[in-house]
Design an enzyme around this catalytic site. Structure first.
Site, short mmCIF file in Angstrom:
data_model
loop_
_atom_site.label_atom_id
_atom_site.label_comp_id
_atom_site.label_asym_id
_atom_site.label_seq_id
_atom_site.Cartn_x
_atom_site.Cartn_y
_atom_site.Cartn_z
N ASP A 266 27.48 14.54 5.51
CA ASP A 266 26.29 14.70 6.32
C ASP A 266 25.72 16.07 5.95
O ASP A 266 26.39 16.91 5.35
CB ASP A 266 26.60 14.58 7.82
CG ASP A 266 25.35 14.23 8.62
OD1 ASP A 266 24.23 14.48 8.13
OD2 ASP A 266 25.48 13.73 9.76
C1 BGC Z 1 22.05 13.35 10.38
C2 BGC Z 1 22.14 12.20 9.42
C3 BGC Z 1 20.94 12.20 8.50
C4 BGC Z 1 20.88 13.54 7.79
C5 BGC Z 1 19.74 13.67 6.82
C6 BGC Z 1 21.80 14.67 9.68
O1 BGC Z 1 21.53 15.67 10.58
O2 BGC Z 1 23.22 13.43 11.15
O3 BGC Z 1 22.21 10.99 10.11
O4 BGC Z 1 21.01 11.13 7.62
O5 BGC Z 1 20.76 14.57 8.76
O6 BGC Z 1 18.53 13.76 7.47
#
Ligand code: BGC
Length: 751
Positions: A266
């Site tokens: 993530d």
């Molecule tokens: C989220 C993810 C997301 C990523 C990219 C993160 O903060 O938890 O679900 O895909 O950001 O935007």
């Protein structure tokens, strides 16, 4: 001797031009060659830096690619509900483009409420078409984390509380997406069940609950749907960050499940080079813009040069990244994508319609009969609020957004007077960018009337005005609910309470007192409580966040052009203390104490808790009304069946009413006197059947070994113990008119 040049030369001599070029083309560029051969052909051609460029971010949403060898940057995009707007390469700021509007599909929880895996395939297909049109290789979704707490801010982005339902809907979505040459990235692996402290909280959960509740959707995504990518969660699991968690990534995902795709972090979820290198991370994504300083960039290189990390570990990560790119034809040129087509709009509308759940309808007020209605009062902030851009990463720029008010106005089309009152003081809307495009892509005028029509009134005046409008109307549609502001349905924070905010409960009660023909429509992505008004209103419809066709779908449900067929994918509790995570009220159970949250309730998540503790829900898991009625009969439980099934269950469902409608036939398995602790009942099969009035259909559900199994920690295997199982069938977890016994003569063990 290498004969290839000789062969190529002879080809060149006898058939000059194209075919000679083909012969000289390296194997990795041959679309007909098997993916693994292409990967193996390419790998030795890469320099160390080129390899490293494939395992960490090169901008907010892409890797570096290898331009020298024709390997493109691998682009990814959020998220589960459509292709996200373009952001700046190095920050979260919007890129400010006008060509990044997309189809906004209903939120994942609305999709789950359809209980229709075929619709999930269509949903994934829309995302893939639009992802290709926007040159995205990986879509960051679906999100499959189990709803442990109804307060989790991302409940709307997930698929509910039951592992079987979540698995079926996730498998459908992934298949639809990947059939369109776009890799799904299933997230967030694993046990990311709250947003509070998500970046550091440690989760302690026993092995059985992990295997039986929290992992099945990921397992099905990998083993059944062949998902090409997974995203690690921000939190820790048993003391180690999930983005480089040896147990989850190396042991379970890669060794046990045989996952051959890539694990990405993530954004900013990586915390150590050594762990990222060894403990299963294949691609580091992030929010910092110093991409060369990422854990898997320069520090990784330094470690390789010092001999700390064998090159084989880097090669494995590179192989996984390349495998995904080749598998989705990312190097060959994919078919052109399409965006905002009529088919996409229709899919959005169908999911919205099938996902809406009729929670109450007595005395039968719905469907509305327009010929008897002169004045409709529409009340509520959510009747007009735009939702597409909210909630953080799942937010997106919708081509257009039919709000509930817009949908009702369009449907009524002057045949009745429609008044609108805001009713409550809700926080100002954030950005609401929505353009209307026609299907040729030509921009039309902005789709929305300007918001805050009564901005000069205070809360008491707004409420009084709404009550007066209700009094003067034949029927009231009160569009209440939540939104994507902080501490509501949004990433990064959890809700603080189950009650509706902004004084909505009190106003609904006043409005219902002023006009007993009040329908409450809930635009919200997670369960809410309904005190003190539920008894006062004749009809309640859970509409969720219904995507860009939401208002049209709502009108067709309220006026009966569509018959509601959504079923709750999660329990609606009477109060917070009725849910497993909150029953004790201890920080240890939510949101964590001294940095750790303990899932002491084990298997008893969602309806499993209600059943074990005899807690009456407000609305049970699987619940949803229809404008018609269904009868169940003819239960037949047969041993064996297709695909290695241990039992096949048949029953007959009849539409006993006067309208066509779809019933969701739900099958629960209840172990009788089990030797190990088991939930009272668990959903193990379902089917959605559309029936004309009077029509009767046989539904057949096969139960494989897993349907009867628990996870044996000692045997590290799934065990279906010999003994008796009650098979219960019906229309919700608490309305099961059919039941019969199945006896499993000998135990069955699977892995
Ligand atoms: C989220 C993810 C997301 C990523 C990219 C993160 O903060 O938890 O679900 O895909 O950001 O935007």
């Amino acid at each position: 001797m290498n004969l290839l040049p000789v062969f190529a030369l002879s080809l060149l001599l006898c058939c000059p031009g194209l075919r000679a070029q083909e012969a000289l083309k390296p194997r990795y560029l041959d679309p007909a060659a098997p993916v693994d051969e292409r990967v193996e052909d390419l790998l030795p051609r890469l320099t160390l830096d080129e390899k490293l460029g494939l395992v960490h971010a090169d901008s907010k949403f892409c890797t570096a690619g290898v331009p020298r060898l024709g390997i493109p940057k691998m682009w990814m995009s959020d998220g589960p509900h459509g292709v996200r707007e373009e952001l700046s390469l190095d920050s979260w700021r919007p890129a400010g483009r006008t060509d990044d509007f997309a189809t906004w599909m209903p939120a994942s929880i609305a999709l789950a409420s359809t209980w229709n895996p075929a619709l999930a395939v269509a949903y994934g297909g829309v995302l893939a078409d639009e992802a290709r049109a926007r040159n995205k290789h990986i879509m960051l979704g679906p999100g499959v984390n189990i709803q442990r707490s109804p307060l989790n801010g991302r409940t709307f982005e997930y698929l509910g509380e039951d592992p079987w339902l979540v698995s079926r809907m996730a498998v459908g979505t992934i298949r639809g997406m990947q059939a369109g040459d776009v890799a799904a990235c299933v997230k967030h692996f694993a046990v990311n069940n709250q947003e509070v402290d998500r970046g550091k909280v440690n989760v302690e959960v026993d092995e059985r609950a992990l295997r039986e509740i929290y992992l099945p959707a990921f397992e099905a995504a990998v083993r059944e749907a062949g998902a090409w990518a997974l995203m690690g969660a921000y939190n820790k699991f048993r003391g180690q960050y999930c983005c480089h968690n040896a147990t989850l990534l190396n042991r379970v995902l890669k060794e046990e499940w045989g996952f051959r795709g890539l694990v990405m972090s993530d954004w900013g979820g990586t915390h150590s080079t050594a762990e990222a290198v060894r403990d299963g991370l294949d691609l580091e994504m992030g929010t910092r813009s110093a991409y060369q300083d990422y854990y898997l960039a320069r520090p990784f290189r330094a470690g390789i040069e010092k001999g700390e990390y064998p090159l084989a570990l880097l090669d494995d990560k590179v192989r996984r990244n390349l495998r995904v790119l080749f598998a989705i034809k990312g190097v060959d040129g994919r078919p052109a994508g399409t965006i905002n087509t009529r088919a996409h709009q229709a899919a959005a509308r169908r999911v919205a319609e099938e996902g809406m759940v009729l929670l109450k309808n007595s005395p039968t007020l719905l469907p509305l009969d327009l010929s008897t209605i002169k004045r409709i009062a529409v009340i509520g902030d959510n009747a007009l609020r735009l939702g597409a851009l909210g909630g953080q990463s799942s937010g997106m720029k919708a081509f257009y957004e039919i709000t509930p008010l817009a949908g009702l106005l369009a449907y009524v089309a002057g045949r009745a007077d429609v008044t609108y009152s805001l009713g409550v003081l809700a926080p100002q809307h954030q950005r609401f960018e929505a353009l209307a495009f026609d299907v040729t892509g030509a921009a039309l005028a902005p789709a929305q009337p300007s918001p805050a029509p009564e901005s000069t009134l205070n809360a008491a005046e707004l409420a009084d005005r709404a009550v007066a409008a209700a009094k003067a109307a034949d029927v009231v549609v009160f569009v209440a609910g939540l939104n994507h502001e902080r501490n509501q349905d949004t990433e990064s924070s959890d809700r603080l309470a189950l009650e509706l905010p902004y004084g909505q409960p009190e106003l609904i009660a006043r409005v219902a007192a002023a006009n007993p023909r009040t329908i409450v429509v809930l635009v919200a992505g997670s369960p809410v409580t309904m005190d003190p008004w539920l008894e006062q209103v004749p009809a309640v419809l859970q509409a969720w966040y219904a995507g860009m066709e939401g208002g049209n779908a709502l009108a067709s449900i309220l006026f009966g052009d569509a018959n509601p067929s959504g079923r709750l994918p999660c329990t609606f509790p009477r109060r917070l203390a009725d849910t497993a995570a909150h029953a004790s009220g201890l920080a240890r159970h939510y949101p964590g104490e001294a940095g750790t949250v303990h899932y002491d309730e084990g298997l008893l998540v969602g309806y499993r808790w209600n059943d074990a503790k005899a807690v009456e829900p407000l609305f049970p898991f699987g619940f949803g009304l229809s404008y018609t009625t269904f009868g169940y009969s003819g239960l037949n439980i047969l041993p064996g069946g297709e695909g290695g099934a241990l039992a096949t269950v048949e029953c007959e469902v009849t539409n006993t009413g006067t309208r066509a409608g779809a019933e969701v036939v739900q099958l629960y398995v209840e172990p009788v006197a089990p030797a190990v602790a088991r939930p009272v009942r668990e959903l193990k099969g379902f089917d959605k059947v559309l029936l004309q009035p009077g029509e009767k259909r046989t539904v057949r559900l096969a139960l494989g070994p897993r349907a009867f199994s628990y996870y044996s920690v000692e045997r590290k295997a799934w065990v279906a113990a010999a003994g008796e199982y009650r098979i219960a069938i019906g229309r919700s977890s608490r309305d099961l008119p059919l039941g019969g016994l199945f006896v499993l003569a000998a135990p069955v063990e699977t892995r």
